[in-house]
Design an enzyme around this catalytic site. Structure first.
Site, PDB file in Angstrom:
ATOM      1  CG  ASP A  42      71.934  56.389  47.804  1.00  0.00           C
ATOM      2  OD1 ASP A  42      72.945  57.092  48.617  1.00  0.00           O
ATOM      3  OD2 ASP A  42      71.809  55.531  48.651  1.00  0.00           O
ATOM      4  CG  LEU A  43      77.121  56.064  44.298  1.00  0.00           C
ATOM      5  CD1 LEU A  43      78.618  56.683  44.730  1.00  0.00           C
ATOM      6  CD2 LEU A  43      77.360  54.377  43.742  1.00  0.00           C
ATOM      7  CG  ASP A  44      77.552  54.546  50.769  1.00  0.00           C
ATOM      8  OD1 ASP A  44      78.749  54.025  51.269  1.00  0.00           O
ATOM      9  OD2 ASP A  44      78.293  55.786  50.253  1.00  0.00           O
ATOM     10  CB  THR A  48      76.415  59.878  45.661  1.00  0.00           C
ATOM     11  OG1 THR A  48      76.780  59.358  46.584  1.00  0.00           O
ATOM     12  CG2 THR A  48      77.064  60.317  44.762  1.00  0.00           C
ATOM     13  CE  LYS A  84      71.851  61.827  48.041  1.00  0.00           C
ATOM     14  NZ  LYS A  84      71.640  59.756  48.128  1.00  0.00           N
ATOM     15  CG  ASN A 107      71.371  61.199  51.733  1.00  0.00           C
ATOM     16  OD1 ASN A 107      70.909  59.799  51.983  1.00  0.00           O
ATOM     17  ND2 ASN A 107      72.723  61.582  51.216  1.00  0.00           N
TER      18      ASN A 107
END
Length: 269
Positions: A9-11, A43, A194, A220
């Site tokens: 995941d990014l953020d 993401t 995801k 998420n």
């Protein structure tokens, strides 16, 4: 070597609190790739706002965007590219109800699609504050079905709008609020999240679930963390995600928590 598929995941996970990649993170991911592991980004962000990180990390694998709804290889044609979309009529319906729900912005997106309608200058992360002429969303300009729709709505009306969408379009789409300070609802194709994208990649690379490591921090990420053989929640993750996860990082995203955990797990130099 026991090859791993590593999903990031990014953020709040791979990125620090300034939405940047640290040098340690970049070095760790490149070391993991050099050691023969496969690293992918999974993401909620659109591809337009994640490709820079993909390039900085030196990735060549497919990337999953829009919470599982788009799988593609940046800069290249991938024969297994996919994109889930939903009926653009849902966007048109919500445009008609903007005043009723005090909606300040609606954005419709896809791999090559970005259109938005604002009733006021909206300060919502990931979206331009001023739209160009060719970014204006209307029934005339939205000529294809979108992959994702994002709605900025007054906080007191958020639940009411979510209930409206679920009542009228719940058979076709899922709707969920963002984490964080912004009152935003995100809409995607029913049943797609995801884990859908991650499972496709695991099958593509013929890697068993037990050899999938996934990192996340928000709601998420729930299905992805549950799917992975080693689902890892960040120390800054939601309590629900920590409860689902197989492990939790010692350090948070602003302390290179993912890189620290990965380096120790894979015994990277």
């Amino acid at each position: 070597m026991n090859q791993k598929l590593i999903a990031l995941d990014l953020d709040g996970t791979t990125l620090n609190n300034e939405a940047k990649l640290s040098q340690k993170t970049i070095a760790t991911i490149r070391a993991a790739i050099k050691a023969g592991h496969i690293v992918t980004i999974v993401t909620g962000r659109p591809n337009r706002l994640s490709q820079t990180y993909y390039d900085q990390l030196g990735l060549t694998s497919p990337m999953i965007n829009f919470n599982g709804s788009l799988g593609h290889v940046p800069h290249h044609h991938w024969q297994y590219e996919y994109q889930y979309t939903f009926d653009r009529g849902i966007v048109f319906d919500l445009l008609k109800h903007q005043q009723e729900f005090n909606i300040s912005m609606i954005a419709a997106e896809g791999k090559h699609l970005f259109l938005a309608h604002q009733t006021a200058a909206t300060q919502v992360g990931f979206f331009p504050t001023v739209l160009t002429h060719d970014q204006q969303l209307s029934p005339a300009t939205l000529t294809q079905n979108p992959t994702s729709m994002t709605i900025a709505v007054d906080r007191p009306l958020q639940k009411k709008l979510q209930t409206y969408i679920e009542a009228h379009f719940g058979n076709d789409v899922d709707v969920a609020p963002w984490g964080g300070p912004n009152s935003v609802l995100e809409i995607g194709t029913k049943g797609v999240q995801k884990a859908v994208g991650l499972e496709r990649l695991a099958n593509y690379y013929q890697i068993d679930r037990q050899n999938v490591i996934a990192f996340g921090d928000e709601h998420n990420d729930n299905e992805m963390i549950a799917y992975a053989g080693q689902g890892v929640a960040m120390s800054n993750a939601t309590d629900k995600l920590k409860a689902i996860a197989d492990d939790v990082t010692t350090l948070n995203n602003d302390q290179d928590g993912m890189a620290d955990y990965l380096a120790k797990t894979l015994k990277l130099a």
